[in-house]
Scaffold this motif. Structure first.
Motif, short mmCIF file in Angstrom:
data_model
loop_
_atom_site.label_atom_id
_atom_site.label_comp_id
_atom_site.label_asym_id
_atom_site.label_seq_id
_atom_site.Cartn_x
_atom_site.Cartn_y
_atom_site.Cartn_z
N LEU A 377 -4.77 -18.16 1.93
CA LEU A 377 -4.74 -18.99 0.72
C LEU A 377 -4.87 -20.47 1.07
O LEU A 377 -5.61 -21.23 0.42
CB LEU A 377 -3.45 -18.75 -0.06
CG LEU A 377 -3.26 -19.54 -1.35
CD1 LEU A 377 -4.32 -19.17 -2.37
CD2 LEU A 377 -1.85 -19.30 -1.92
N LYS A 393 -5.26 -13.69 -4.57
CA LYS A 393 -4.63 -13.37 -5.85
C LYS A 393 -4.58 -11.87 -6.08
O LYS A 393 -3.59 -11.35 -6.61
CB LYS A 393 -5.40 -14.05 -6.99
CG LYS A 393 -5.17 -15.55 -7.07
CD LYS A 393 -5.94 -16.17 -8.23
CE LYS A 393 -5.66 -17.67 -8.33
NZ LYS A 393 -6.44 -18.28 -9.44
N LEU A 415 0.96 -19.10 -4.94
CA LEU A 415 -0.08 -18.80 -5.91
C LEU A 415 0.22 -19.49 -7.24
O LEU A 415 -0.69 -20.03 -7.89
CB LEU A 415 -0.19 -17.29 -6.12
CG LEU A 415 -0.90 -16.50 -5.02
CD1 LEU A 415 -0.70 -15.01 -5.22
CD2 LEU A 415 -2.39 -16.84 -4.97
#
Length: 418
Positions: A377, A393, A415
């Motif tokens: 990420l 995700k 996230l």
């Protein structure tokens, strides 16, 4: 605060107002629009100012596409540019050599000379210098993408495409082929960058442009590469179309550089893996290794497919095992070969880590999946690789039942931080 009502009704002012109106109609903030076009917020803010510097052509092109303006913004920008030219010409006499900057990064766009009898730029004696510059810039932008991601490479690619299109508007027929050949390279790069930003519609449009220009230039390797890229834009599980496009790419040019052969073979392996053909998938990866590239600089000096290093191909073998439903074998290969990828290929590293996280989820290792996903990420966000972010995700969604575990909780928090 500037009083926009006091700004003269110029094409520049109308352009700024229309960008602002369309952005608000699309319910996008300036940062949200900036993310979609691959620029910083400052560029969007500048484009909405009714005075000051005129926004660059590549910036307006990107905004026009994302906001669905259908060329209206491009038209206003062209009108504003003509107004500026008329003002300059009114204060000067005689022809002038024109050298324009592509954008604030300082990439040279074009060298042209103005004919005193015409408003249209005519190509001067420096065409080969321009083409040489464009070819060299392509290698540098490929490296920029590999190191930093599409956010930093896209504006440069669009700038050079703008240069190509302006050259084609005034070129003589016998000069067109070499320009079109360079344009096809840049169009393919734009396709790849938009694909990495999850804008598949624009990616396919540029891929089609690359294919068209490749055909016009009779550049068979470019036609092959455009078909290969199109196979990467197919829906994830459509093995039949992937394999059909790879086979079409092979037919388009049978005399290919070895890195391109490696790229085609590993893509065919993935299609075979999706189709459940384990033996043939592994055989294609073995074949690809016979043609592996040795590019550690990320500049594609060896041509298209230079990213297919031996470790990259083993990462693709791992991806095939994941598609075949064998996460244990995939994990073993990912863990061994991802750290060995050339350091310049940061985006490939992020994508591979995202796939490794998926493998850990499938293997029942939620904590390790979350740790790897956090690393992927961060790489994806640094370079605006929205595809990597989307993969992470998906991992987060599969791990939501394990939110009580500390690594999973950290992933969910990162996230959410967006």
């Amino acid at each position: 605060m500037t009083d926009d009502s006091a700004t003269p009704d110029t094409a520049h002012a109308r352009l700024a107002g229309e960008i602002r109106r369309l952005r608000k109609a699309a319910k996008l903030s300036q940062p949200e629009l900036a993310q979609r076009i691959g620029y910083s917020r400052n560029y969007v803010s500048m484009a909405e100012r009714r005075s000051g510097n005129l926004p660059s052509q590549p910036l307006v092109n990107a905004i026009d596409t994302v906001l669905g303006a259908g060329g209206a913004l491009r038209g206003l920008r062209g009108q504003a540019k003509r107004e500026q030219r008329d003002l300059r010409l009114s204060a000067a006499t005689g022809p002038a050599n024109v050298v324009e900057a592509a954008d604030q990064k300082g990439l040279a766009l074009r060298l042209a000379e103005t004919d005193s009898t015409s408003d249209s730029p005519q190509l001067g004696p420096n065409l080969e210098d321009v083409l040489s510059h464009l070819r060299e810039q392509w290698h540098l932008l490929v490296k920029t993408d590999n190191l930093l991601g599409p956010r930093y490479a896209l504006s440069g690619v669009l700038s050079q495409l703008d240069a190509v299109e302006e050259l084609l508007a005034s070129v003589r027929p016998e000069q067109r082929r070499d320009i079109v050949r360079v344009g096809a390279q840049y169009a393919e790069s734009a396709s790849w960058l938009y694909e990495d930003m999850c804008d598949v519609t624009t990616a396919r449009r540029w891929c089609s442009q690359s294919l068209e220009w490749g055909l016009e230039a009779d550049d068979q390797p470019m036609v092959t590469w455009a078909l290969f890229r199109r196979s990467q834009q197919v829906a994830e599980r459509n093995a039949g179309q992937i394999l059909s496009l790879v086979q079409a790419a092979r037919r388009a040019s049978r005399d290919l550089p070895t890195p391109m052969r490696a790229a085609l073979a590993q893509q065919e392996a993935y299609g075979l893996a999706l189709d459940g053909d384990e033996l043939q998938a592994q055989t294609r990866i073995d074949e690809a290794q016979n043609w592996a590239a040795t590019d550690i600089n990320g500049e594609a000096r060896g041509g298209h497919g230079s990213f297919c290093t031996p470790d990259y191909l083993e990462v693709q073998r791992a991806r095939c095992w994941l598609a075949l439903g064998d996460p244990a074998r995939a994990i073993e290969l990912f863990e061994h070969h991802v750290p060995r990828l050339p350091t310049v290929y940061q985006r490939d590293r992020g994508m591979a880590l995202g796939q490794l996280a998926q493998a850990y989820v499938s293997y029942g290792e939620p904590e390790q999946a979350a740790r790897v996903a956090v690393e992927a990420l961060r790489i994806g966000r640094r370079g605006s690789s929205l595809r990597t972010v989307a993969d992470v995700k998906a991992v987060g969604g599969r791990l939501k039942d394990h939110a009580q575990l500390a690594p999973v909780s950290q992933l969910i928090a990162e996230l959410a931080a967006g």
